[in-house]
Design a protein around this motif. Structure first.
Motif, mmCIF file in Angstrom:
data_model
loop_
_atom_site.group_PDB
_atom_site.id
_atom_site.type_symbol
_atom_site.label_atom_id
_atom_site.label_comp_id
_atom_site.label_asym_id
_atom_site.label_seq_id
_atom_site.Cartn_x
_atom_site.Cartn_y
_atom_site.Cartn_z
ATOM 1 N N VAL A 19 0.842 -1.205 0.000
ATOM 2 C CA VAL A 19 0.000 0.000 0.000
ATOM 3 C C VAL A 19 0.873 1.251 0.000
ATOM 4 O O VAL A 19 0.601 2.217 -0.725
ATOM 5 C CB VAL A 19 -0.954 -0.016 1.214
ATOM 6 N N PHE A 32 2.198 1.747 -3.404
ATOM 7 C CA PHE A 32 1.116 2.233 -4.261
ATOM 8 C C PHE A 32 0.962 3.742 -4.112
ATOM 9 O O PHE A 32 0.873 4.478 -5.099
ATOM 10 C CB PHE A 32 -0.182 1.518 -3.858
ATOM 11 N N LEU A 92 1.516 6.830 -6.796
ATOM 12 C CA LEU A 92 0.470 7.809 -7.095
ATOM 13 C C LEU A 92 0.993 9.226 -6.882
ATOM 14 O O LEU A 92 0.733 10.123 -7.694
ATOM 15 C CB LEU A 92 -0.728 7.539 -6.187
ATOM 16 N N ILE A 105 3.134 10.294 -9.823
ATOM 17 C CA ILE A 105 2.345 10.659 -11.004
ATOM 18 C C ILE A 105 1.779 12.066 -10.857
ATOM 19 O O ILE A 105 1.787 12.861 -11.799
ATOM 20 C CB ILE A 105 1.188 9.659 -11.203
ATOM 21 N N LEU A 131 7.342 13.569 -18.085
ATOM 22 C CA LEU A 131 6.423 12.486 -18.456
ATOM 23 C C LEU A 131 7.002 11.120 -18.145
ATOM 24 O O LEU A 131 6.287 10.214 -17.731
ATOM 25 C CB LEU A 131 6.065 12.580 -19.936
ATOM 26 N N LYS A 171 6.621 10.525 -14.502
ATOM 27 C CA LYS A 171 5.225 10.188 -14.237
ATOM 28 C C LYS A 171 5.000 8.712 -14.551
ATOM 29 O O LYS A 171 4.361 7.987 -13.802
ATOM 30 C CB LYS A 171 4.301 11.012 -15.137
ATOM 31 N N PHE A 172 5.549 8.292 -15.690
ATOM 32 C CA PHE A 172 5.298 6.924 -16.100
ATOM 33 C C PHE A 172 5.991 5.920 -15.177
ATOM 34 O O PHE A 172 5.451 4.846 -14.915
ATOM 35 C CB PHE A 172 5.727 6.722 -17.548
ATOM 36 N N LEU A 189 3.811 5.202 -12.414
ATOM 37 C CA LEU A 189 2.800 4.203 -12.763
ATOM 38 C C LEU A 189 3.365 2.797 -12.635
ATOM 39 O O LEU A 189 2.713 1.877 -12.135
ATOM 40 C CB LEU A 189 2.314 4.456 -14.186
ATOM 41 N N MET A 247 3.398 1.764 -9.093
ATOM 42 C CA MET A 247 2.067 1.343 -8.664
ATOM 43 C C MET A 247 1.774 -0.079 -9.125
ATOM 44 O O MET A 247 1.214 -0.892 -8.378
ATOM 45 C CB MET A 247 1.003 2.286 -9.233
ATOM 46 N N GLU A 248 2.135 -0.372 -10.371
ATOM 47 C CA GLU A 248 1.895 -1.725 -10.883
ATOM 48 C C GLU A 248 2.619 -2.755 -10.027
ATOM 49 O O GLU A 248 2.047 -3.763 -9.613
ATOM 50 C CB GLU A 248 2.363 -1.831 -12.342
ATOM 51 N N VAL A 289 0.861 -3.400 -6.766
ATOM 52 C CA VAL A 289 -0.316 -4.273 -6.862
ATOM 53 C C VAL A 289 0.115 -5.727 -7.060
ATOM 54 O O VAL A 289 -0.432 -6.641 -6.435
ATOM 55 C CB VAL A 289 -1.230 -3.806 -8.011
ATOM 56 N N THR A 349 1.453 -1.761 -21.617
ATOM 57 C CA THR A 349 1.216 -0.363 -21.260
ATOM 58 C C THR A 349 2.511 0.428 -21.357
ATOM 59 O O THR A 349 2.537 1.539 -21.893
ATOM 60 C CB THR A 349 0.680 -0.256 -19.819
ATOM 61 N N ALA A 395 3.149 3.600 -23.760
ATOM 62 C CA ALA A 395 3.409 4.912 -23.170
ATOM 63 C C ALA A 395 4.748 5.458 -23.649
ATOM 64 O O ALA A 395 4.860 6.636 -23.994
ATOM 65 C CB ALA A 395 3.392 4.814 -21.654
ATOM 66 N N ILE A 455 5.524 8.871 -25.659
ATOM 67 C CA ILE A 455 6.445 9.906 -25.175
ATOM 68 C C ILE A 455 7.442 10.266 -26.262
ATOM 69 O O ILE A 455 7.754 11.447 -26.481
ATOM 70 C CB ILE A 455 7.157 9.435 -23.891
ATOM 71 N N LEU A 464 4.606 21.616 -22.075
ATOM 72 C CA LEU A 464 3.649 21.112 -23.048
ATOM 73 C C LEU A 464 2.316 21.826 -22.912
ATOM 74 O O LEU A 464 1.650 22.115 -23.896
ATOM 75 C CB LEU A 464 3.457 19.613 -22.846
#
Lengths: 498, 117
Positions: free
Chosen positions: B15, B18, B22, B25, B31, B34-35, B38, B41-42, B45, B90, B94, B98, B113
């Motif tokens: 958690v 995770f 978040l 991001i 970018l 940010k990715f 992600l 986070m994956e 999980v 994914t 992504a 980019i 951007l």
């Protein structure tokens, strides 16, 4: 024929297999790709037709791939809500036909890449069909990812200069929501030891502590809200839907956002049946967010000059109607909300395909530039007008019945405030569609050459007009879908004692 | 209380991971960063789901001579394997987006951007 048991796996795997084979069959000539996609979608549509006939005559049924009994094997489950595959197949088929000319015309798309466009479109449709017919929580996630990933790629396909940016924004929000869904699937597996939805529903009811189930519920609800583009998490939608090629906008706006709604319905099916939690709080949240979405979506749409951006905002407000219908959780409102899933798909596809035809012929996409187009493209503009009347909800069109039922539900649930919010939203929607019709028919053209253009080619005009006529027919024959969805709504609400 | 926390330290760790993802991001401007958030986070999980199936002293559920209960559940591993495939696709999509953003705009900083739009 209708009772042949294998239609159900066929309807899922035909488009997925067709998508994988698309680049191979079009190795020799890229012109094979659209016809191949059309053939695949035709087979799928026939299967979908038989499935819908079967569910209408004998109620929900299951298919067990490999013959393994659930909860050990996976299960495909077809109920009345799954009948949404009929619209998926119809709009998918028409979108492929429409793309025939439209995609060739997009200058930014390299010609040799076009087969991949059809492969992605089939993948997207197959993912959606799989999502609505699966009876297994993990497969729900897998199909969700198939359809989302192909949708991100399709948004980027138009090659306009902010397309990649819109697609990336969509990808970030979409991937977070998918992870929330996967996380809660993990929690549900952890507390129940099962992934089959029907089995999970019974096992959650026998738990000692409801807290983990409540956490999973909250995360599932938020995850699907992002997919459905409900108000606070809608920010990815307008750019993505406006930038995508028009047939893709129709698929995204008409169908892909509905996946979030179907996901919410599946969650409700699990949690209502188990009776472990009082869903009153979630219902209140959904009703409020739905009401805010209706008003905000319509409000932002008024200020848009870009026709596709306006339609994209209107999708947010219509998703608000559906979610409000679900959240009110009375018989009328759930029926109205579920039927609006079908009808809004038809209406929004009509509008996006017609808008695409205007852009295809004139090259302009703002209302100011498109003034006077009603004189040179009368059929397309009639289709837009029918779509506009339907989406406002004026009888006898498809939008009226659903909104009427949702409003009835609001009064039945003794929350008349939301009935007024609904009517208020319809008023806003009326304003911006009047603006559109006014610009097309009654204002002097800014660009004189707009009076010279002709109607779009038949492969684009025919789908638009067909969908527009369906908007009228579904309004006049509105009793049929309402009666069709009624047993499913009654079954959903039965554990509430309603 | 502490005992309960310690027994569930694997869940708490996922958690926390995770939430870190978040935060990245939301807070980072680049970018690619940010990715990466992600991807964290994956991973969180996946590790959560793997941890679900583990039993202390559990054996691999392979029948045959010497097979002895308790067994670890194999289902979470199958789920995570599928999840990893999804995560890889994914990531590929992504990163390609980019690259195209960089080619067109010459930057992958979110605020620059936004000014260009």
């Amino acid at each position: 024929m209708a009772a042949w048991p294998h239609w159900l796996p066929l309807v899922v795997f035909a488009p997925l297999l067709g998508a994988v084979l698309t680049p191979i069959v079009s190795l020799r000539s890229r012109h094979v790709a659209p016809w191949w996609a059309l053939a695949v979608m035709s087979v799928t549509s026939v299967a979908a037709l038989f499935l819908v006939l079967r569910v209408a005559s004998e109620g929900p049924f299951s298919y067990l791939p490999g013959g393994w009994q659930p909860p050990y094997g996976i299960e495909l489950r077809f109920d009345e809500f799954s009948a949404v595959i009929s619209v998926i197949c119809l709009i998918g088929w028409l979108a492929v036909l429409y793309s025939l000319r439209y995609i060739e015309w997009l200058r930014e798309v390299p010609k040799e890449r076009i087969p991949y466009y059809y492969a992605l479109l089939l993948l997207n449709l197959g993912g959606m069909i799989g999502f609505v017919v699966t009876g297994d929580l993990f497969n729900l996630f897998v199909f969700l990812e198939i359809l989302s990933l192909s949708a991100y790629a399709l948004v980027a396909f138009s090659g306009e200069h902010i397309a990649e940016m819109a697609a990336f924004k969509y990808l970030l929000m979409g991937a977070i929501s998918s992870l929330l869904v996967l996380f809660s699937v993990g929690i549900i597996f952890g507390i129940t030891g099962s992934l089959n939805m029907a089995d999970v529903a019974t096992r959650i009811g026998q738990l000692d502590s409801a807290a983990p189930a409540a956490l999973a519920l909250a995360m599932l609800a938020i995850g699907f809200m992002v997919k459905a583009a409900l108000f606070p998490v809608h920010i990815w939608l307008p750019d993505a839907h406006a930038i995508a090629p028009s047939p893709i906008s129709a698929v995204l706006s008409g169908l892909v956002v509905k996946v979030g709604i179907i996901g919410l319905i599946r969650v409700y099916q699990i949690y209502y049946t188990s009776g472990v939690l009082d869903l009153h709080t979630l219902n209140q949240v959904l009703v409020w967010l739905g009401a805010i979405s209706i008003v905000m979506g319509a409000f932002f749409a008024i200020f848009q000059d870009d026709i596709k951006l306006m339609l994209a905002y209107s999708t947010i407000s219509n998703v608000g109607y559906i979610v409000m219908g679900l959240g009110l959780s009375t018989n009328f409102s759930v029926i109205g909300g579920s039927v609006h899933v079908f009808n809004h798909a038809l209406i929004k596809a009509t509008l996006f395909l017609a808008a695409g035809a205007l852009i295809y012929r004139t090259g302009y996409r703002t209302l100011t530039d498109l003034r006077g187009i009603g004189r040179s493209m009368p059929l397309t503009c009639i289709a837009i007008s029918i779509g506009a009347i339907s989406i406002v909800g004026i009888p006898p069109t498809a939008g009226f019945l659903c909104k009427w039922y949702i409003a009835l539900g609001a009064f039945e649930a003794d929350q008349p405030f939301f009935g007024f919010a609904l009517i208020f939203g319809a008023l806003f929607i009326f304003i911006y569609y009047i603006r559109m019709v006014n610009a097309f028919y009654f204002q002097a053209p800014v660009h004189p050459e707009i009076l010279e253009v002709t109607e779009a080619p038949l492969s684009m005009l025919a789908p638009t007009l067909f969908l527009a006529s369906l908007c009228l027919i579904m309004g006049i024959l509105g009793r049929i879908p309402l009666a069709f969805i009624e047993p499913a709504a009654a079954r959903l609400l039965a554990p509430l004692g309603g | 209380m502490l005992e309960a926390l310690w027994n569930n330290v694997d869940y708490i760790a996922s958690v926390v991971l995770f939430c870190i993802g978040l935060y990245i991001i939301i807070a980072k401007n680049n970018l690619i960063k940010k990715f990466l958030g992600l991807n964290i986070m994956e991973t969180a999980v996946f590790s959560f789901i793997i941890a679900l199936g583990v039993i202390d002293g559990g054996d691999a559920p392979i029948m045959g001579a010497g097979a002895q209960a308790p067994f670890s559940s194999p289902v979470p591993q199958a789920l995570v394997l599928t999840g990893i495939v999804v995560a890889v696709s994914t990531t590929a999509l992504a990163l390609s987006l980019i690259i195209r953003i960089y080619r067109q705009c010459g930057t992958i900083e979110a605020d620059e951007l936004r000014e260009m739009e």
